[in-house]
Design a protein around this motif. Structure first.
Motif, PDB file in Angstrom:
ATOM      1  N   GLN A  26       0.847  -1.188   0.000  1.00 25.24           N
ATOM      2  CA  GLN A  26       0.000   0.000   0.000  1.00 25.24           C
ATOM      3  C   GLN A  26       0.884   1.240   0.000  1.00 25.24           C
ATOM      4  OE1 GLN A  26      -2.322  -0.729   3.551  1.00 25.24           O
ATOM      5  NE2 GLN A  26      -3.975  -1.599   2.320  1.00 25.24           N
ATOM      6  N   ALA A  27       0.374   2.306  -0.585  1.00 21.02           N
ATOM      7  CA  ALA A  27       1.134   3.545  -0.674  1.00 21.02           C
ATOM      8  C   ALA A  27       1.528   4.058   0.705  1.00 21.02           C
ATOM      9  CB  ALA A  27       0.344   4.614  -1.429  1.00 21.02           C
ATOM     10  N   HIS A  28       0.642   3.943   1.674  1.00 23.31           N
ATOM     11  CA  HIS A  28       0.980   4.453   3.008  1.00 23.31           C
ATOM     12  C   HIS A  28       2.091   3.616   3.648  1.00 23.31           C
ATOM     13  CE1 HIS A  28      -0.873   1.519   5.779  1.00 23.31           C
ATOM     14  NE2 HIS A  28      -1.765   1.359   4.829  1.00 23.31           N
ATOM     15  N   THR A  29       2.174   2.337   3.326  1.00 22.63           N
ATOM     16  CA  THR A  29       3.254   1.490   3.827  1.00 22.63           C
ATOM     17  C   THR A  29       4.585   1.919   3.220  1.00 22.63           C
ATOM     18  OG1 THR A  29       1.719  -0.365   4.040  1.00 22.63           O
ATOM     19  CG2 THR A  29       4.072  -0.892   4.038  1.00 22.63           C
ATOM     20  N   ILE A  30       4.576   2.185   1.918  1.00 22.98           N
ATOM     21  CA  ILE A  30       5.779   2.671   1.246  1.00 22.98           C
ATOM     22  C   ILE A  30       6.199   4.007   1.848  1.00 22.98           C
ATOM     23  CG2 ILE A  30       6.770   3.466  -0.940  1.00 22.98           C
ATOM     24  CD1 ILE A  30       4.735   1.556  -2.352  1.00 22.98           C
ATOM     25  N   ALA A  31       5.233   4.900   2.043  1.00 25.88           N
ATOM     26  CA  ALA A  31       5.522   6.223   2.609  1.00 25.88           C
ATOM     27  C   ALA A  31       6.151   6.108   3.990  1.00 25.88           C
ATOM     28  CB  ALA A  31       4.243   7.057   2.670  1.00 25.88           C
ATOM     29  N   GLU A  32       5.621   5.221   4.816  1.00 25.97           N
ATOM     30  CA  GLU A  32       6.181   5.040   6.160  1.00 25.97           C
ATOM     31  C   GLU A  32       7.596   4.484   6.090  1.00 25.97           C
ATOM     32  OE1 GLU A  32       3.510   2.583   8.386  1.00 25.97           O
ATOM     33  OE2 GLU A  32       1.926   4.099   8.377  1.00 25.97           O
ATOM     34  N   GLU A  33       7.799   3.480   5.238  1.00 31.08           N
ATOM     35  CA  GLU A  33       9.123   2.865   5.138  1.00 31.08           C
ATOM     36  C   GLU A  33      10.172   3.835   4.603  1.00 31.08           C
ATOM     37  OE1 GLU A  33      11.217  -0.934   2.978  1.00 31.08           O
ATOM     38  OE2 GLU A  33       9.232  -1.196   3.855  1.00 31.08           O
ATOM     39  N   LEU A  34       9.777   4.685   3.661  1.00 32.75           N
ATOM     40  CA  LEU A  34      10.717   5.636   3.069  1.00 32.75           C
ATOM     41  C   LEU A  34      10.741   6.974   3.804  1.00 32.75           C
ATOM     42  CD1 LEU A  34      10.033   4.991  -0.727  1.00 32.75           C
ATOM     43  CD2 LEU A  34      11.839   4.031   0.714  1.00 32.75           C
ATOM     44  N   ASP A  35       9.841   7.138   4.750  1.00 36.27           N
ATOM     45  CA  ASP A  35       9.733   8.373   5.529  1.00 36.27           C
ATOM     46  C   ASP A  35       9.480   9.582   4.630  1.00 36.27           C
ATOM     47  OD1 ASP A  35       9.592   9.805   7.899  1.00 36.27           O
ATOM     48  OD2 ASP A  35      11.725  10.291   7.874  1.00 36.27           O
ATOM     49  N   VAL A  36       8.490   9.412   3.741  1.00 32.08           N
ATOM     50  CA  VAL A  36       8.060  10.495   2.849  1.00 32.08           C
ATOM     51  C   VAL A  36       6.542  10.582   2.902  1.00 32.08           C
ATOM     52  CG1 VAL A  36      10.050  10.303   1.299  1.00 32.08           C
ATOM     53  CG2 VAL A  36       7.986   8.977   0.819  1.00 32.08           C
ATOM     54  N   SER A  37       5.990  11.563   2.221  1.00 30.35           N
ATOM     55  CA  SER A  37       4.540  11.719   2.209  1.00 30.35           C
ATOM     56  C   SER A  37       3.896  10.743   1.221  1.00 30.35           C
ATOM     57  CB  SER A  37       4.164  13.147   1.809  1.00 30.35           C
ATOM     58  OG  SER A  37       4.461  13.354   0.439  1.00 30.35           O
ATOM     59  N   HIS A  38       2.611  10.526   1.417  1.00 34.85           N
ATOM     60  CA  HIS A  38       1.829   9.689   0.501  1.00 34.85           C
ATOM     61  C   HIS A  38       1.908  10.266  -0.907  1.00 34.85           C
ATOM     62  CE1 HIS A  38      -1.932   8.411  -1.497  1.00 34.85           C
ATOM     63  NE2 HIS A  38      -1.735   7.280  -0.851  1.00 34.85           N
ATOM     64  N   ARG A  39       1.836  11.566  -1.028  1.00 28.02           N
ATOM     65  CA  ARG A  39       1.879  12.233  -2.337  1.00 28.02           C
ATOM     66  C   ARG A  39       3.218  11.983  -3.048  1.00 28.02           C
ATOM     67  NH1 ARG A  39      -0.067  12.519  -6.540  1.00 28.02           N
ATOM     68  NH2 ARG A  39       0.472  14.242  -7.861  1.00 28.02           N
ATOM     69  N   THR A  40       4.305  11.983  -2.296  1.00 20.92           N
ATOM     70  CA  THR A  40       5.620  11.694  -2.876  1.00 20.92           C
ATOM     71  C   THR A  40       5.649  10.285  -3.444  1.00 20.92           C
ATOM     72  OG1 THR A  40       6.765  13.254  -1.441  1.00 20.92           O
ATOM     73  CG2 THR A  40       8.098  11.481  -2.373  1.00 20.92           C
ATOM     74  N   VAL A  41       5.085   9.343  -2.721  1.00 17.14           N
ATOM     75  CA  VAL A  41       5.007   7.957  -3.211  1.00 17.14           C
ATOM     76  C   VAL A  41       4.207   7.906  -4.506  1.00 17.14           C
ATOM     77  CG1 VAL A  41       4.127   5.632  -2.728  1.00 17.14           C
ATOM     78  CG2 VAL A  41       5.307   6.921  -0.939  1.00 17.14           C
ATOM     79  N   MET A  42       3.095   8.629  -4.558  1.00 13.60           N
ATOM     80  CA  MET A  42       2.267   8.636  -5.761  1.00 13.60           C
ATOM     81  C   MET A  42       3.047   9.208  -6.954  1.00 13.60           C
ATOM     82  SD  MET A  42      -0.258   7.178  -4.501  1.00 13.60           S
ATOM     83  CE  MET A  42      -1.243   7.164  -5.951  1.00 13.60           C
TER      84      MET A  42
END
Length: 80
Positions: A26-42
């Motif tokens: 999930q995008a929020h999982t990626i965001a947490e792991e990379l310590d970035v915002s959800h929008r950055t992941v998108m």
């Protein structure tokens, strides 16, 4: 590392590694792991699909991303 200090290429490589492992993420999982915002992941996923032509699909019912085909013929050389 401070939030948001990882380079885009570092984040994209990590996203590809997560997806290659076979995980549906999930995008929020990626965001947490990379310590970035959800929008950055998108933005990073959009870059990987449009500029790098990687076969990444979003599964709306599960809210996860995955590869739709093997990457053996998708070299990651889109560094511009």
């Amino acid at each position: 590392m401070r939030r948001g200090t990882r380079s885009m290429i570092t984040r994209c490589i990590r996203i590809v590694q997560m997806l290659v492992s076979g995980r549906k993420v999930q995008a929020h999982t990626i965001a947490e792991e990379l310590d970035v915002s959800h929008r950055t992941v998108m933005r990073d996923i959009d870059y990987l699909t449009t500029e790098c032509d990687l076969p990444i699909a979003y599964d709306r019912p599960q809210g996860t991303y995955r590869f739709t085909q093997p990457l053996y013929k998708s070299p990651m050389v889109c560094l511009s």
